[in-house]
Design an enzyme around this catalytic site. Structure first.
Site, short mmCIF file in Angstrom:
data_model
loop_
_atom_site.label_atom_id
_atom_site.label_comp_id
_atom_site.label_asym_id
_atom_site.label_seq_id
_atom_site.Cartn_x
_atom_site.Cartn_y
_atom_site.Cartn_z
CE LYS A 1 57.46 -44.96 -53.49
NZ LYS A 1 56.42 -44.67 -54.48
CG ASN A 2 54.93 -41.50 -52.31
OD1 ASN A 2 55.29 -42.02 -53.36
ND2 ASN A 2 54.36 -42.18 -51.34
CG ASP B 1 51.80 -45.45 -49.25
OD1 ASP B 1 51.06 -46.16 -49.95
OD2 ASP B 1 52.39 -44.45 -49.70
NE ARG C 1 47.90 -46.60 -57.51
CZ ARG C 1 49.09 -46.42 -56.97
NH1 ARG C 1 50.03 -47.31 -57.15
NH2 ARG C 1 49.36 -45.34 -56.28
NE ARG D 1 58.04 -49.49 -57.86
CZ ARG D 1 56.76 -49.32 -58.09
NH1 ARG D 1 55.96 -50.35 -58.20
NH2 ARG D 1 56.25 -48.12 -58.20
CB CYS E 1 49.76 -51.10 -60.04
SG CYS E 1 49.37 -50.46 -58.43
C1 UD1 Z 1 47.97 -42.74 -53.16
C2 UD1 Z 1 47.76 -42.31 -51.73
C3 UD1 Z 1 49.01 -41.63 -51.26
C4 UD1 Z 1 50.16 -42.59 -51.44
C5 UD1 Z 1 50.27 -43.05 -52.88
C6 UD1 Z 1 51.35 -44.07 -53.11
C7 UD1 Z 1 45.80 -41.45 -50.57
C8 UD1 Z 1 44.59 -40.61 -50.66
N1 UD1 Z 1 46.58 -41.47 -51.65
O1 UD1 Z 1 48.18 -41.60 -53.96
O2 UD1 Z 1 48.89 -41.24 -49.91
O3 UD1 Z 1 51.34 -42.00 -51.04
O4 UD1 Z 1 49.05 -43.62 -53.28
O5 UD1 Z 1 51.01 -45.31 -52.59
O6 UD1 Z 1 46.10 -42.06 -49.56
N2 UD1 Z 1 41.13 -42.49 -57.87
C9 UD1 Z 1 40.16 -42.54 -58.84
N3 UD1 Z 1 40.35 -41.79 -59.98
C10 UD1 Z 1 41.44 -41.02 -60.17
C11 UD1 Z 1 42.43 -40.97 -59.17
C12 UD1 Z 1 42.24 -41.72 -58.03
O7 UD1 Z 1 39.16 -43.23 -58.70
O8 UD1 Z 1 41.55 -40.36 -61.21
C13 UD1 Z 1 40.98 -43.30 -56.64
C14 UD1 Z 1 42.02 -44.40 -56.57
O9 UD1 Z 1 41.63 -45.54 -57.30
C15 UD1 Z 1 42.14 -44.65 -55.09
C16 UD1 Z 1 41.93 -43.27 -54.50
O10 UD1 Z 1 41.23 -42.52 -55.50
O11 UD1 Z 1 41.10 -45.48 -54.69
C17 UD1 Z 1 43.23 -42.59 -54.07
O12 UD1 Z 1 43.92 -42.26 -55.19
P1 UD1 Z 1 45.06 -41.13 -55.26
O13 UD1 Z 1 45.15 -40.36 -54.01
O14 UD1 Z 1 44.90 -40.43 -56.53
O15 UD1 Z 1 46.29 -42.08 -55.41
P2 UD1 Z 1 47.77 -41.67 -55.50
O16 UD1 Z 1 47.96 -40.32 -56.03
O17 UD1 Z 1 48.46 -42.81 -56.16
#
Ligand code: UD1
Length: 424
Positions: free
Chosen positions: A22-23, A305, A121, A397, A116
């Site tokens: 998925k990712n 995850d 996020r 999902r 979410c």
């Molecule tokens: C994250 C996971 C990814 C997982 C996906 C789906 C990590 C590092 N990332 O990716 O492995 O597959 O969720 O569940 O494990 N953050 C900020 N500001 C931003 C972006 C992120 O503060 O602009 C913070 C987030 O709140 C969180 C962390 O950084 O605490 C990780 O975020 P990020 O890696 O960007 O999340 P995803 O891309 O959703």
């Protein structure tokens, strides 16, 4: 009313094949916007988030077709850079359109995907990094408007190796003017897949697989086809289900190289794990040892995850474990549900302390998010008696057909719609 009925207490046994990631698939779907032509993606999982992304791409003018696990996306005509709220909010990954639409059309308007159930996020890192590439952002309430007269390469050092921000910068940089040097980039396998996909389409990217990426913009990208790798989280779900139930499984098409941290944890718990390229064989008959301390981390650390599923498996260990969540702040929502089944788990800030119990008891449960829902499935398979898991749409999902897969492994699980047992 639809729910999952699981009669637990039986070790899982047999062979299961892992669906596409998925990712891995979702960012590639957004990247197709950069290609003025057709992209073919093979081995895509047939899950709700992929359908939602297809809908979102259609609203901006892409033609999207499905044929079993192959998706064809024709982005020849992008007619709109306004992404509608309904489609954007259907999944978090819609934020991954920022980079590609800026690259292709120089502007984008979208509703904020928002927080979410697993945490806040925010998107500040995405926006900060893109500003460095000559993008202007106007935030009005919950709407993001971003535009540029031309994207320009920049030196960007991310304050945290965010997976999403890394993907957005890469996608913005591939057709930007000049070179982008991205340091402290995320190194997750999904980033490598995205880079390989873009490179196949003609992008110039160096440092793939490392935390320093150098991307030199090109004028256009060409049509391309790509196969999506297997889903490391789905593979991990089935291995942890084996650990919780004391089962024996062959997991086929598993991306074993990407799963070293989980394999280490399973071995520590007492499971025998054998790996032969893309086959992982687990005998978890004696996987009862607790884990004194495990923390979720960026790749190659233990993935956030898989945290909920690990907690479910450790609920039945013979001793005390501590699991710390370091990526998201709201990822223990399944804990009260596990406690309802008889688990002895206490939350201490961003950690849970799990005192293993002899048995869990089946009951009515509510999935509140995707991976937490999968954790409840694992707990229910290991529990005595019957469980009914509501909130099925969350699980759908990310899992193509969890009932099909678990049944194949001998689990007693069924979709129940109203009063009838729907055959699968
Ligand atoms: C994250 C996971 C990814 C997982 C996906 C789906 C990590 C590092 N990332 O990716 O492995 O597959 O969720 O569940 O494990 N953050 C900020 N500001 C931003 C972006 C992120 O503060 O602009 C913070 C987030 O709140 C969180 C962390 O950084 O605490 C990780 O975020 P990020 O890696 O960007 O999340 P995803 O891309 O959703």
């Amino acid at each position: 009313m639809e729910y999952l009925r699981i009669k637990g207490g039986k070790p899982l046994a047999g062979e299961v094949r892992v669906q596409g990631s998925k990712n891995g698939a979702l960012p590639l779907m957004t990247a197709t916007v950069l290609i003025q032509g057709k992209t073919v993606l093979h081995n895509c999982p047939r899950i709700a988030d992929i359908e939602a992304m297809a809908d979102l791409l259609r609203t901006i003018g892409c033609k999207v077709g499905f044929d079993k696990d192959t998706i064809t996306i024709d982005a020849t005509h992008i007619c709109d850079t306004h992404c509608p709220q309904k489609q954007v909010q259907a999944m978090r990954s819609s934020i991954m359109l920022l980079g590609p639409l800026l690259g292709r059309c120089k502007s984008i308007q979208m509703h904020r995907p928002g927080g979410c159930v697993i945490g806040e996020r925010p998107t500040d890192i995405h926006e900060w990094a893109l500003r460095r590439m000559n993008v202007e952002f106007i935030s009005q309430g919950d709407t993001i408007t971003a535009y540029t007269d031309r994207l320009t390469g920049a030196d960007i050092c991310l304050p945290f190796p965010s997976v999403g921000a890394t993907e957005n910068v890469i996608m913005a940089a591939v057709t930007a003017e000049g070179t982008t040097r991205l340091t402290n980039a995320a190194k997750e396998p999904e980033i490598r897949l995205l880079c390989e996909f873009l490179r196949k389409a003609g992008a110039k990217i160096r440092g793939i697989g490392t935390s320093v990426l150098e991307i030199t913009g090109v004028d256009t990208l060409r049509e391309v086809s790509m196969s999506i790798m297997a889903d490391r989280i789905v593979a991990g779900t089935y291995l942890l289900a084996a650990a919780a139930t004391g089962g024996q499984l062959f997991v086929r098409d598993a991306p074993s190289e990407q799963m070293q941290s989980l394999i280490g944890v399973l071995r520590h718990m007492g499971a025998s794990v054998f790996v032969d390229r893309d086959i992982i064989c687990i005998d978890a008959y004696e996987a009862k040892r607790p884990c004194p301390y495990i923390k979720t981390e960026v790749y190659p650390g233990f993935p956030t995850d898989l945290q909920s599923m690990l907690v479910a498996a450790l609920a039945l260990a013979s001793g005390e474990s501590v699991v710390e969540e370091s990526i998201f702040e709201g990822r223990f929502r399944m804990v009260p549900q596990l406690c309802k089944m008889g688990a002895d788990i206490t939350e201490e800030g961003n950690r849970v302390r799990i005192r293993g119990v002899e048995k869990l008891c089946g009951t009515d449960l509510e999935a509140q998010e995707l991976r937490g829902g999968a954790a409840l499935v694992i707990a229910a398979l290991a529990a005595d008696g019957e469980s009914r898991i509501h909130g099925l749409s969350y699980i759908e999902r990310g899992y193509e057909d969890i009932v099909r897969d678990i049944r194949q492994l001998g689990g007693d699980i069924a979709y129940i719609t109203g009063e009838s047992n729907v055959p699968v």
